[in-house]
Scaffold this motif. Sequence first.
Motif, PDB file in Angstrom:
ATOM      1  N   PRO A  27       0.846  -1.204   0.000  1.00 10.45           N
ATOM      2  CA  PRO A  27       0.000   0.000   0.000  1.00 10.45           C
ATOM      3  C   PRO A  27       0.875   1.246   0.000  1.00 10.45           C
ATOM      4  CG  PRO A  27       0.075  -0.957   2.194  1.00 10.45           C
ATOM      5  CD  PRO A  27       0.777  -1.927   1.282  1.00 10.45           C
ATOM      6  N   LEU A  28       0.354   2.314  -0.572  1.00 10.36           N
ATOM      7  CA  LEU A  28       1.103   3.567  -0.668  1.00 10.36           C
ATOM      8  C   LEU A  28       0.389   4.680   0.088  1.00 10.36           C
ATOM      9  CD1 LEU A  28       1.875   3.545  -4.498  1.00 10.36           C
ATOM     10  CD2 LEU A  28       3.407   2.871  -2.647  1.00 10.36           C
ATOM     11  N   PRO A  29       1.103   5.486   0.862  1.00 13.13           N
ATOM     12  CA  PRO A  29       0.488   6.670   1.461  1.00 13.13           C
ATOM     13  C   PRO A  29       0.263   7.724   0.386  1.00 13.13           C
ATOM     14  CG  PRO A  29       2.837   6.652   1.919  1.00 13.13           C
ATOM     15  CD  PRO A  29       2.534   5.366   1.204  1.00 13.13           C
ATOM     16  N   ASP A  30      -0.839   8.414   0.465  1.00 20.09           N
ATOM     17  CA  ASP A  30      -1.161   9.426  -0.535  1.00 20.09           C
ATOM     18  C   ASP A  30      -1.243  10.815   0.093  1.00 20.09           C
ATOM     19  OD1 ASP A  30      -1.984  10.672  -2.877  1.00 20.09           O
ATOM     20  OD2 ASP A  30      -4.094  10.214  -2.537  1.00 20.09           O
ATOM     21  N   LEU A  31      -2.144  11.009   1.049  1.00 28.53           N
ATOM     22  CA  LEU A  31      -2.336  12.307   1.703  1.00 28.53           C
ATOM     23  C   LEU A  31      -2.590  12.117   3.197  1.00 28.53           C
ATOM     24  CD1 LEU A  31      -4.868  13.984  -0.761  1.00 28.53           C
ATOM     25  CD2 LEU A  31      -2.574  14.844  -0.320  1.00 28.53           C
ATOM     26  N   VAL A  32      -2.175  13.076   3.992  1.00 33.38           N
ATOM     27  CA  VAL A  32      -2.642  13.229   5.371  1.00 33.38           C
ATOM     28  C   VAL A  32      -3.275  14.607   5.448  1.00 33.38           C
ATOM     29  CG1 VAL A  32      -2.033  13.407   7.804  1.00 33.38           C
ATOM     30  CG2 VAL A  32      -0.923  11.683   6.377  1.00 33.38           C
ATOM     31  N   VAL A  33      -4.520  14.673   5.938  1.00 25.52           N
ATOM     32  CA  VAL A  33      -5.288  15.916   5.900  1.00 25.52           C
ATOM     33  C   VAL A  33      -6.074  16.087   7.196  1.00 25.52           C
ATOM     34  CG1 VAL A  33      -7.122  17.196   4.717  1.00 25.52           C
ATOM     35  CG2 VAL A  33      -5.569  15.729   3.388  1.00 25.52           C
ATOM     36  N   GLU A  34      -6.092  17.315   7.710  1.00 23.03           N
ATOM     37  CA  GLU A  34      -7.053  17.662   8.752  1.00 23.03           C
ATOM     38  C   GLU A  34      -8.123  18.531   8.105  1.00 23.03           C
ATOM     39  OE1 GLU A  34      -7.604  19.797  13.125  1.00 23.03           O
ATOM     40  OE2 GLU A  34      -5.597  19.624  12.252  1.00 23.03           O
ATOM     41  N   GLU A  35      -9.366  18.147   8.291  1.00 20.39           N
ATOM     42  CA  GLU A  35     -10.463  18.775   7.554  1.00 20.39           C
ATOM     43  C   GLU A  35     -11.602  19.169   8.484  1.00 20.39           C
ATOM     44  OE1 GLU A  35     -13.343  17.392   3.838  1.00 20.39           O
ATOM     45  OE2 GLU A  35     -11.246  16.732   3.916  1.00 20.39           O
ATOM     46  N   VAL A  36     -12.352  20.170   8.075  1.00 19.83           N
ATOM     47  CA  VAL A  36     -13.540  20.618   8.817  1.00 19.83           C
ATOM     48  C   VAL A  36     -14.703  20.725   7.837  1.00 19.83           C
ATOM     49  CG1 VAL A  36     -14.600  22.457  10.169  1.00 19.83           C
ATOM     50  CG2 VAL A  36     -12.204  21.879  10.533  1.00 19.83           C
ATOM     51  N   GLN A  37     -15.836  20.108   8.206  1.00 17.92           N
ATOM     52  CA  GLN A  37     -17.045  20.205   7.396  1.00 17.92           C
ATOM     53  C   GLN A  37     -18.203  20.666   8.267  1.00 17.92           C
ATOM     54  OE1 GLN A  37     -17.471  19.949   4.201  1.00 17.92           O
ATOM     55  NE2 GLN A  37     -15.525  19.030   3.524  1.00 17.92           N
ATOM     56  N   ASN A  38     -19.094  21.458   7.691  1.00 17.04           N
ATOM     57  CA  ASN A  38     -20.247  21.950   8.458  1.00 17.04           C
ATOM     58  C   ASN A  38     -21.477  22.160   7.595  1.00 17.04           C
ATOM     59  OD1 ASN A  38     -19.609  24.240   7.023  1.00 17.04           O
ATOM     60  ND2 ASN A  38     -18.835  25.389   8.802  1.00 17.04           N
ATOM     61  N   THR A  39     -21.531  21.465   6.466  1.00 16.43           N
ATOM     62  CA  THR A  39     -22.688  21.620   5.586  1.00 16.43           C
ATOM     63  C   THR A  39     -23.240  20.264   5.188  1.00 16.43           C
ATOM     64  OG1 THR A  39     -23.414  22.337   3.388  1.00 16.43           O
ATOM     65  CG2 THR A  39     -21.089  21.825   3.643  1.00 16.43           C
ATOM     66  N   PRO A  40     -24.570  20.095   5.209  1.00 12.62           N
ATOM     67  CA  PRO A  40     -25.181  18.836   4.773  1.00 12.62           C
ATOM     68  C   PRO A  40     -24.886  18.491   3.320  1.00 12.62           C
ATOM     69  CG  PRO A  40     -26.735  20.121   6.061  1.00 12.62           C
ATOM     70  CD  PRO A  40     -25.560  21.019   5.792  1.00 12.62           C
ATOM     71  N   ALA A  41     -24.335  19.439   2.554  1.00  9.70           N
ATOM     72  CA  ALA A  41     -23.962  19.134   1.169  1.00  9.70           C
ATOM     73  C   ALA A  41     -22.800  18.160   1.110  1.00  9.70           C
ATOM     74  CB  ALA A  41     -23.596  20.422   0.434  1.00  9.70           C
ATOM     75  N   TYR A  42     -22.087  18.021   2.225  1.00 11.53           N
ATOM     76  CA  TYR A  42     -20.924  17.128   2.231  1.00 11.53           C
ATOM     77  C   TYR A  42     -21.389  15.683   2.402  1.00 11.53           C
ATOM     78  CZ  TYR A  42     -16.446  15.030   3.403  1.00 11.53           C
ATOM     79  OH  TYR A  42     -15.323  14.237   3.408  1.00 11.53           O
ATOM     80  N   ARG A  43     -21.174  14.900   1.366  1.00  7.73           N
ATOM     81  CA  ARG A  43     -21.600  13.499   1.369  1.00  7.73           C
ATOM     82  C   ARG A  43     -20.699  12.728   0.409  1.00  7.73           C
ATOM     83  NH1 ARG A  43     -26.235  11.116   3.094  1.00  7.73           N
ATOM     84  NH2 ARG A  43     -26.807   9.111   2.157  1.00  7.73           N
ATOM     85  N   MET A  44     -19.972  11.735   0.909  1.00 11.91           N
ATOM     86  CA  MET A  44     -19.073  10.916   0.103  1.00 11.91           C
ATOM     87  C   MET A  44     -19.648   9.509  -0.008  1.00 11.91           C
ATOM     88  SD  MET A  44     -16.596  12.737  -0.978  1.00 11.91           S
ATOM     89  CE  MET A  44     -15.547  14.158  -0.644  1.00 11.91           C
TER      90      MET A  44
END
Length: 292
Positions: A27-44
């Motif tokens: 396996p390969l590391p790609d990204l490390v991210v700290e993220e903040v979401q606060n909208t119901p539009a966010y859906r993965m």
Amino acid sequence: MPGKLSFAKVRKWQVQFEVHRPFATLPLPDLVVEEVQNTPAYRMDGRLRGDSGGQFSITLGGRGGIRIAGVDYPLTPGQAFLHNHGDTDVCYYYPPDGTENWNFLWMSFDGEGAEKLIAEVNRKYGYLFDVPLNSPLVAKLMSYKNYQNEILVLSPLEAGTFALETIGMLCSSKENELRESPRSSLIRDVQTVIATELAGELGAESLARRFRISREHLCRIFREQTGSTLHDYITRARLRMAVDLLLQTRMTAKEIAGSCGYAEYSVLYRLFRQRLGVSPDELRNSGFRPDI
């Protein structure tokens, strides 16, 4: 998956990894991210994502949500999940009734090796994990904040080791739970008897009587804990012992059969032919140690 989310607005910091000529099986590391979401539009939603690879995410503050095979779970601080991006059973999101920022830390992985490993972890341990916010895993990933917005170049071995260690640290709590469970303790005791008494009677009935449980219960939890049937596990243990004795001693094949729990040499002979494709004498003459 929304197509107009601005990463610049929601990502507090990120570090990207670059690996030249990576090992295809790791396996390969790609990204490390700290993220903040606060909208119901966010859906993965894995059903709609076309990207490869996978991701580990842990909630640092607030609350998120995840749906796994149609069941919704809250993601509060210290709760983490691991999944492949294209897993159609997974959808994570900002809760429709959310009132505070969902702050989470995530690391993504790339490569076929990552997808296979993550799929195996999900099958064995599930998708959800408890990770204390003061754990070494969180501290390790947060330390990359010192390199925010940089690209770190790793060697193929460094990259594979980093990715494997991260997933290993995530799974350690599940491993500990399995080791400490009563079922796991029972099966370890059964395995100890098998290893030390291969010349004796090791059928499911006799082992079940010895441990005062039903034959059906023993066979079921043995397979659950080891991934192997009890019969096949005993057969492989006896085969390994027979091969060792053939290659390391001058005992006759008949004597070896008795030492491995077979009253008749013909049983050991048939087993060698079926499992290894050679007779005991042929294996001894070749000096070759097969993979059992």
